[in-house]
Design a protein around this motif. Sequence first.
Motif, mmCIF file in Angstrom:
data_model
loop_
_atom_site.group_PDB
_atom_site.id
_atom_site.type_symbol
_atom_site.label_atom_id
_atom_site.label_comp_id
_atom_site.label_asym_id
_atom_site.label_seq_id
_atom_site.Cartn_x
_atom_site.Cartn_y
_atom_site.Cartn_z
ATOM 1 N N HIS A 21 0.827 -1.209 0.000
ATOM 2 C CA HIS A 21 0.000 0.000 0.000
ATOM 3 C C HIS A 21 0.866 1.265 0.000
ATOM 4 O O HIS A 21 0.604 2.205 -0.762
ATOM 5 N N VAL A 22 1.899 1.296 0.838
ATOM 6 C CA VAL A 22 2.756 2.479 0.912
ATOM 7 C C VAL A 22 3.477 2.696 -0.415
ATOM 8 O O VAL A 22 3.530 3.822 -0.943
ATOM 9 N N LYS A 23 4.025 1.617 -0.948
ATOM 10 C CA LYS A 23 4.792 1.711 -2.196
ATOM 11 C C LYS A 23 3.922 2.242 -3.338
ATOM 12 O O LYS A 23 4.363 3.063 -4.147
ATOM 13 N N THR A 24 2.669 1.794 -3.380
ATOM 14 C CA THR A 24 1.756 2.245 -4.437
ATOM 15 C C THR A 24 1.366 3.709 -4.245
ATOM 16 O O THR A 24 1.487 4.530 -5.163
ATOM 17 N N LEU A 25 0.896 4.044 -3.053
ATOM 18 C CA LEU A 25 0.407 5.400 -2.794
ATOM 19 C C LEU A 25 1.511 6.450 -2.913
ATOM 20 O O LEU A 25 1.248 7.600 -3.275
ATOM 21 N N ALA A 26 2.747 6.063 -2.602
ATOM 22 C CA ALA A 26 3.871 7.008 -2.648
ATOM 23 C C ALA A 26 4.642 6.935 -3.954
ATOM 24 O O ALA A 26 5.703 7.557 -4.081
ATOM 25 N N SER A 27 4.110 6.223 -4.930
ATOM 26 C CA SER A 27 4.814 6.106 -6.210
ATOM 27 C C SER A 27 4.675 7.392 -7.016
ATOM 28 O O SER A 27 3.756 8.191 -6.808
ATOM 29 N N ASP A 28 5.576 7.589 -7.962
ATOM 30 C CA ASP A 28 5.509 8.773 -8.833
ATOM 31 C C ASP A 28 4.199 8.820 -9.616
ATOM 32 O O ASP A 28 3.729 9.899 -9.990
ATOM 33 N N GLU A 29 3.613 7.658 -9.862
ATOM 34 C CA GLU A 29 2.348 7.599 -10.607
ATOM 35 C C GLU A 29 1.260 8.423 -9.924
ATOM 36 O O GLU A 29 0.389 8.995 -10.580
ATOM 37 N N PHE A 30 1.319 8.517 -8.595
ATOM 38 C CA PHE A 30 0.297 9.242 -7.833
ATOM 39 C C PHE A 30 0.643 10.729 -7.671
ATOM 40 O O PHE A 30 -0.111 11.478 -7.063
ATOM 41 N N GLU A 31 1.789 11.142 -8.192
ATOM 42 C CA GLU A 31 2.189 12.549 -8.320
ATOM 43 C C GLU A 31 2.070 13.366 -7.036
ATOM 44 O O GLU A 31 1.739 14.552 -7.057
ATOM 45 N N GLY A 32 2.338 12.732 -5.903
ATOM 46 C CA GLY A 32 2.337 13.482 -4.650
ATOM 47 C C GLY A 32 0.970 13.726 -4.048
ATOM 48 O O GLY A 32 0.825 14.461 -3.071
ATOM 49 N N ARG A 33 -0.080 13.132 -4.626
ATOM 50 C CA ARG A 33 -1.437 13.115 -4.044
ATOM 51 C C ARG A 33 -1.946 14.504 -3.639
ATOM 52 O O ARG A 33 -2.551 14.670 -2.588
ATOM 53 N N GLN A 34 -1.736 15.479 -4.492
ATOM 54 C CA GLN A 34 -2.266 16.808 -4.185
ATOM 55 C C GLN A 34 -3.765 16.855 -4.469
ATOM 56 O O GLN A 34 -4.233 16.305 -5.466
ATOM 57 N N PRO A 35 -4.540 17.503 -3.600
ATOM 58 C CA PRO A 35 -5.977 17.607 -3.837
ATOM 59 C C PRO A 35 -6.293 18.223 -5.200
ATOM 60 O O PRO A 35 -5.573 19.096 -5.684
ATOM 61 N N THR A 36 -7.361 17.754 -5.797
ATOM 62 C CA THR A 36 -7.947 18.233 -7.061
ATOM 63 C C THR A 36 -7.083 17.925 -8.289
ATOM 64 O O THR A 36 -7.350 18.442 -9.359
ATOM 65 N N THR A 37 -6.081 17.089 -8.151
ATOM 66 C CA THR A 37 -5.230 16.719 -9.280
ATOM 67 C C THR A 37 -5.484 15.266 -9.672
ATOM 68 O O THR A 37 -6.256 14.550 -9.024
ATOM 69 N N ILE A 38 -4.780 14.809 -10.708
ATOM 70 C CA ILE A 38 -4.859 13.408 -11.105
ATOM 71 C C ILE A 38 -4.418 12.504 -9.957
ATOM 72 O O ILE A 38 -4.878 11.363 -9.822
ATOM 73 N N GLY A 39 -3.549 13.038 -9.089
ATOM 74 C CA GLY A 39 -3.118 12.273 -7.918
ATOM 75 C C GLY A 39 -4.274 11.957 -6.988
ATOM 76 O O GLY A 39 -4.337 10.870 -6.401
ATOM 77 N N GLU A 40 -5.203 12.898 -6.836
ATOM 78 C CA GLU A 40 -6.401 12.627 -6.021
ATOM 79 C C GLU A 40 -7.244 11.539 -6.676
ATOM 80 O O GLU A 40 -7.704 10.615 -6.007
ATOM 81 N N GLU A 41 -7.471 11.651 -7.972
ATOM 82 C CA GLU A 41 -8.273 10.646 -8.677
ATOM 83 C C GLU A 41 -7.724 9.240 -8.463
ATOM 84 O O GLU A 41 -8.457 8.304 -8.157
ATOM 85 N N LYS A 42 -6.420 9.109 -8.641
ATOM 86 C CA LYS A 42 -5.788 7.796 -8.501
ATOM 87 C C LYS A 42 -5.902 7.286 -7.062
ATOM 88 O O LYS A 42 -6.130 6.092 -6.817
ATOM 89 N N THR A 43 -5.730 8.191 -6.096
ATOM 90 C CA THR A 43 -5.784 7.796 -4.687
ATOM 91 C C THR A 43 -7.187 7.340 -4.301
ATOM 92 O O THR A 43 -7.364 6.286 -3.669
ATOM 93 N N LEU A 44 -8.200 8.112 -4.674
ATOM 94 C CA LEU A 44 -9.573 7.757 -4.326
ATOM 95 C C LEU A 44 -10.004 6.476 -5.019
ATOM 96 O O LEU A 44 -10.734 5.654 -4.441
ATOM 97 N N ASP A 45 -9.553 6.281 -6.245
ATOM 98 C CA ASP A 45 -9.863 5.045 -6.966
ATOM 99 C C ASP A 45 -9.230 3.851 -6.244
ATOM 100 O O ASP A 45 -9.859 2.792 -6.099
ATOM 101 N N TYR A 46 -8.007 4.035 -5.795
ATOM 102 C CA TYR A 46 -7.309 2.962 -5.072
ATOM 103 C C TYR A 46 -8.056 2.620 -3.781
ATOM 104 O O TYR A 46 -8.288 1.446 -3.463
ATOM 105 N N LEU A 47 -8.435 3.651 -3.021
ATOM 106 C CA LEU A 47 -9.148 3.426 -1.756
ATOM 107 C C LEU A 47 -10.493 2.755 -2.008
ATOM 108 O O LEU A 47 -10.892 1.839 -1.271
ATOM 109 N N THR A 48 -11.196 3.179 -3.034
ATOM 110 C CA THR A 48 -12.496 2.593 -3.352
ATOM 111 C C THR A 48 -12.358 1.110 -3.666
ATOM 112 O O THR A 48 -13.142 0.273 -3.187
ATOM 113 N N ARG A 49 -11.351 0.759 -4.450
ATOM 114 C CA ARG A 49 -11.135 -0.656 -4.788
ATOM 115 C C ARG A 49 -10.821 -1.469 -3.537
ATOM 116 O O ARG A 49 -11.349 -2.575 -3.360
#
Length: 540
Positions: A42-70
């Motif tokens: 979980h840490v490796k995925t959420l902190a990967s470059d793919e998630f782009e630093g998980r800033q709100p309202t960015t593609i990083g948010e989309e990826k994070t919320l999708d991951y949590l939903t799954r």
Amino acid sequence: MNNNIKRTLTTTILAAAFTVQAGENNFDQAYNSVSEADLRSHVKTLASDEFEGRQPTTIGEEKTLDYLTRQFTALGYQPGNNGSFLQPVELVRIEADPNVTLQIGDDSFEYKQNMVIGTSREQESVSLKDSELVFVGYGVNAPEYGWNDYAGVDVKGKTAVILVNDPGFANPDSGKFQGKTMTYYGRWTYKYEEASRQGAAGALIIHETAPASYGWSVVANSWSGPQYHLVTANGNKDRVAVEGWLSVEAAQTVFQKAGLDFEKLKEQAKNGPTAKAMSVKASVTVKSSLKRSKSNNFIATLPGSKAPDEHIIYTGHWDHLGKDPSKKGDNIYNGAHDNATGTASLISMAKAFASLKQRPARSVSFLIVTAEEQGLLGSKYYAEHPVYPLNKTVANLNLDAMNILGRTKDVAVVGFGKSELETYLTKAAKRQGRIITQEDRPEAGYYYRSDHFSFAKKGVPALYAEGGAESADEESAKYRKKMKVILNGCYHQVCDEYRDSWDFGGIIEDTQMFFEVGYDLANSDDWPKWNKTSEFQRPE
């Protein structure tokens, strides 16, 4: 009865009651389901470059919320917000133009080098023009401590210059405030709020590393770039027009030019309320780009078997600082420690609850919030717009930046002594042969710096604890010493990245410990209370 004896007796009674209850369920199996493999993944995925630093309202948010939903869907959790896992949070993104200069007297101060400046107002341009500077000590108005730095001084339309932290930090043996332990009066959020209430046009906080508990680079990185605020009816026009920070070197220059002795005034300010006109004026125009947007809190629920309307709410924040396009080389703030680790622990804990043969009596909910890094905005929004009534929320248990320094003999309680939740924590820690202690840096004010605080302000007992400072064994101590050197200076920096070399032993223990606390609370009819000495109490 002595408090320690009372706590020991209560813990013994709790332990006996819950040993019987746990024996009727597969508690041990669920407890031991918390695994290093899951946490690492979980840490490796959420902190990967793919998630782009998980800033709100960015593609990083989309990826994070999708991951949590799954993840939570696979575990069988119900969407927590009327059929949705998401609770929309209306934000306004305000990004100050970095090409800004603060003029104080004859001196100019440059953005991020020796000042950071911006606004909370939803306006494209705000200005100070020849605004008189007034030093107001710690900028505190605290009747319960008999302290008011604003007494007898008019700051309306002027700019307040404020020391960081509160008077207790600089004068711990004076009996003022709570000594080295920071109160909310020491937080930057409070200082801007109070300056606004006093009618100031601007507010500048003087940064010093020791009382702030972080270096200037944290100020430069965290308060520059896009800043998010909750949308309000008046566009935050009740806030000061300009708010910002001065480096201590810049402040010393300003005080010297004003003919004032900075160190002498600091000494005076720690001993009693202090205000002093500075005979210099500030001018600045802050131009900002504005964009309204919606981010989301994530909420998932495992309904209780007997009292589903009563909730234990776990919190942690999914967001971090995103990307800085102006930064050469690595420009992604991955936020592995802060707070991919906490988010990973919540998912692993949710798995443990889901694996129980018999659901807990009360509901267990996981609230993973947005915009913590912007001032606890997601949890603040939830506390003001709760999905589950706060008077039906038994307790809040918060996880933020988990222990990556190895197993410990102690558990550091942030805000030690505030509530009866520590009785439950003591029992869970004892299972692991650990004891609970006070955090080692109460002067940093961590109790006011994470999402549990939003619940505490509303009267909901809230617990925040983490692995302590005493390593479990010699091997752990060696690892801890080495890793602290590696991680030094990585708070809110691009070097907060996942490392294969991390020892997850401490994270596993703390996750299991918080699972047990929540399990016991969810199978109890107890409503833990704040201690009488706490500044928080449930509304009657």
